[in-house]
Design a protein around this motif. Sequence first.
Motif, PDB file in Angstrom:
ATOM      1  N   SER A   1       0.794  -1.086  -0.005  1.00 17.90           N
ATOM      2  CA  SER A   1       0.030   0.025  -0.028  1.00 17.90           C
ATOM      3  C   SER A   1       0.948   1.281   0.162  1.00 17.90           C
ATOM      4  O   SER A   1       1.932   1.144   0.327  1.00 17.90           O
ATOM      5  N   SER A   2       0.288   2.346  -0.554  1.00 19.99           N
ATOM      6  CA  SER A   2       1.013   3.715  -0.553  1.00 19.99           C
ATOM      7  C   SER A   2       0.655   4.144   0.580  1.00 19.99           C
ATOM      8  O   SER A   2      -0.474   4.538   1.198  1.00 19.99           O
ATOM      9  N   VAL A   3       1.700   4.814   1.707  1.00 21.71           N
ATOM     10  CA  VAL A   3       1.495   5.450   2.763  1.00 21.71           C
ATOM     11  C   VAL A   3       2.130   6.931   2.663  1.00 21.71           C
ATOM     12  O   VAL A   3       3.359   7.143   2.493  1.00 21.71           O
TER      13      VAL A   3
ATOM     14  N   ASN B   1       6.398   2.169  -1.431  1.00 20.82           N
ATOM     15  CA  ASN B   1       5.424   1.845  -2.739  1.00 20.82           C
ATOM     16  C   ASN B   1       4.588   3.222  -3.058  1.00 20.82           C
ATOM     17  O   ASN B   1       4.615   3.417  -4.624  1.00 20.82           O
TER      18      ASN B   1
ATOM     19  N   LYS C   1       5.011   4.225  -7.313  1.00 22.81           N
ATOM     20  CA  LYS C   1       3.817   4.280  -7.801  1.00 22.81           C
ATOM     21  C   LYS C   1       3.671   5.706  -8.554  1.00 22.81           C
ATOM     22  O   LYS C   1       3.277   5.903  -9.766  1.00 22.81           O
TER      23      LYS C   1
ATOM     24  N   TYR D   1      -7.209   3.691  -7.101  1.00 27.24           N
ATOM     25  CA  TYR D   1      -6.931   3.452  -5.600  1.00 27.24           C
ATOM     26  C   TYR D   1      -8.069   3.210  -4.649  1.00 27.24           C
ATOM     27  O   TYR D   1      -9.035   4.043  -4.987  1.00 27.24           O
ATOM     28  N   TYR D   2      -7.852   2.531  -3.826  1.00 31.17           N
ATOM     29  CA  TYR D   2      -8.948   2.648  -2.747  1.00 31.17           C
ATOM     30  C   TYR D   2      -8.414   3.537  -1.529  1.00 31.17           C
ATOM     31  O   TYR D   2      -7.109   2.997  -0.947  1.00 31.17           O
ATOM     32  N   TYR D   3      -8.643   4.469  -1.034  1.00 33.12           N
ATOM     33  CA  TYR D   3      -8.099   5.188  -0.053  1.00 33.12           C
ATOM     34  C   TYR D   3      -8.756   5.543   1.439  1.00 33.12           C
ATOM     35  O   TYR D   3      -9.944   5.564   1.204  1.00 33.12           O
TER      36      TYR D   3
ATOM     37  N   LEU E   1      -3.715   6.413   3.236  1.00 35.08           N
ATOM     38  CA  LEU E   1      -3.354   5.120   2.925  1.00 35.08           C
ATOM     39  C   LEU E   1      -4.035   4.569   1.526  1.00 35.08           C
ATOM     40  O   LEU E   1      -5.404   4.737   1.620  1.00 35.08           O
ATOM     41  N   MET E   2      -3.255   4.305   0.706  1.00 33.26           N
ATOM     42  CA  MET E   2      -3.796   4.024  -0.621  1.00 33.26           C
ATOM     43  C   MET E   2      -3.586   2.692  -1.139  1.00 33.26           C
ATOM     44  O   MET E   2      -2.235   2.167  -1.098  1.00 33.26           O
ATOM     45  N   ASN E   3      -4.606   1.915  -1.749  1.00 32.08           N
ATOM     46  CA  ASN E   3      -4.193   0.745  -2.214  1.00 32.08           C
ATOM     47  C   ASN E   3      -4.680   0.668  -3.807  1.00 32.08           C
ATOM     48  O   ASN E   3      -5.529   1.189  -3.818  1.00 32.08           O
ATOM     49  N   ASP E   4      -3.522   0.296  -4.330  1.00 35.08           N
ATOM     50  CA  ASP E   4      -3.872   0.284  -5.881  1.00 35.08           C
ATOM     51  C   ASP E   4      -4.725  -1.151  -6.072  1.00 35.08           C
ATOM     52  O   ASP E   4      -4.596  -2.214  -5.878  1.00 35.08           O
TER      53      ASP E   4
END
Lengths: 126, 494
Positions: B31-33, B48, B52, B110-112, B129-132
């Motif tokens: 996940s992107s933080v 991450n 991205k 993304y789901y954030y 917090l982002m999830n691809d």
Amino acid sequence: MTNNQQTILIVDDEPDMCWALENILNHMNFHVQKAFNGEQALQLASENRFPMAFLDAKLPDIEGLDLARGIRESNDGICIFIVSGYFYKNDKEVQQALTKGLISGCIAKPFDHEEIRTAIRNRFSE
Amino acid sequence: MGQTHTVQTDEEHMPRRYKKLYLMLLEVIPSSVLMINRNMSIIFANRNFLEKSRRSMDDTVGHQLEKIFPETILDHMNLTRQIRLVFEKNQPTEGRRLSYRAPGVPLSIYYYRLLPFAWEGAVESVMLLMNDVTEQTRLSEEVRRVERHLASVVDSASDIIVSTDIEGKILSWNLAAEKTFGFTFNEVRDHHFYNYFNPEARERICNVLQEMKTRKQSHMEEWTVITKSAEPVPVSWVYSLMKGGNAQATGMVAVGRDLTEQRKLEAQLVQSQKFNALGVMAGGIAHEIRNPLAICSSAAQFLMEKDIDPEFQQECAEKIHTNIKKASSIIENLLSYARPSVSPEVEQINLIDLTKDVVALIGNQARIQKIKVKTRLPSHPVILNGNTRLLEQVFINLCLNAIQAMPQGGLLVLEVKTAGHEVLVRVLDNGQGIARENQDKIFDPFYTTSPVGMGTGLGLSICYSIVQQHSGAIEVESTEGHGTCFIVRLPLKA
């Protein structure tokens, strides 16, 4: 009907049919011998001399016309009538048998007693 | 770890090894933080995120939010406002979706969520917090597209397609099913499939479901559907097992075809062929009926004579009575055979009685052709489920064929034998036999070796289809010049 000593052969696989013919002939003071199939008929024909026979056209072991031929071998001059629920008088086979003199006539079932009586009268007035 | 200086941590509250573990987790999670402070400035970005967004640590950390995200996205997400709210309320936001295209990178979805990081009651920073979910979204859209496609295939099919769970409860039901059964999917959902059949079929369906669990083979059978308006409809079904990923049975798929139209055509064909058979039998029947008629006629003529002996009178009456009964039983047999059987009802049949009826019907024809008819029947009843008229037609056709094959007379044998769950009926003749090269063709419609006008070539093809309808089989063994044996196998009533 002067000759009450004459015996006529009746061949039919249906006993009631023999019963009817037998009664007609008895009433005319004829004796009767009955056969229910070709084998019995040929046996009787070899043991007797019949002046006349009434044959069913379809027997379990033989065709009526073939039986007529067989009977004729041992009973020269016999007068044979086919009594049949199968043939008509104008059927080709019947016509041929009549022309060849194999049979003298064909009576269709059901019949009037008078047809049988006429056949007999014709035979015995010859 | 060159990045440790980027995280605002309090050495007093975080022992070094926990700090190491924390940083490691941030680096490895998929996940992107991003950590953002009250000034909307980035104070941390994990690897991450940097990968991205194709950014380096230096042009990210310490920079303002609006430098990191394009304006359109910030406006669209209303990110600044959301972050402020999290600072104020100390409450995480709900998960949301965000489409983001970093320069030179394909669109990502993304789901954030925004989560407050509070220390001793005060929110110090906010974590983005982002999830691809690009791939998942693409896959689920693909799945939905395939699902829609399959659903339209299933619904456009003219065959009935029904799926059930392993217990037989209905899971899906296509438009053809709605049309045939008359029930909508909502009316039948979760109901047991067998509820919509006649009682015999219900029992069979339960058995088949049980068998399928172990046998795992597809099964073909004809079951009569009972529609919403209580009409019976014959349907031919192929029932197969549905397997899950682990090859475990998860349910059943039933594919059915409405046989109503086919049955109507078949019934017409059977009826016309029946008249053909009647024509063949007519000669024998005429002969057979004229005998009792002649006897009745003679006896009646005796009765009309004068001075008749009472005993003879009685005898004549008895002859008339017996022979009328004989004639009427011949007619009775014939009529019951000639009667059309439009709706092929399935009933319990004793094959022994049926065989005897057949022998009575063809007996006349056999007799005038000098054919002896012999039966070899077991002493016990042989019970099966079927349609009397149709099966009678099969055996009459086979017998008439045998009779036709013996123009010089011969022997016709009908043998009934049970073997396990089936009964074998043999129709044997010692006639001319069938040439080897013709044996494959005899069940084909319109195949005939009879002269024009003598045979339609339909008799055996009708036998074949009737026997098949009864889940049976028909075979032929023949030696040219020696005779033929037709063997009909039918399942016994369970």
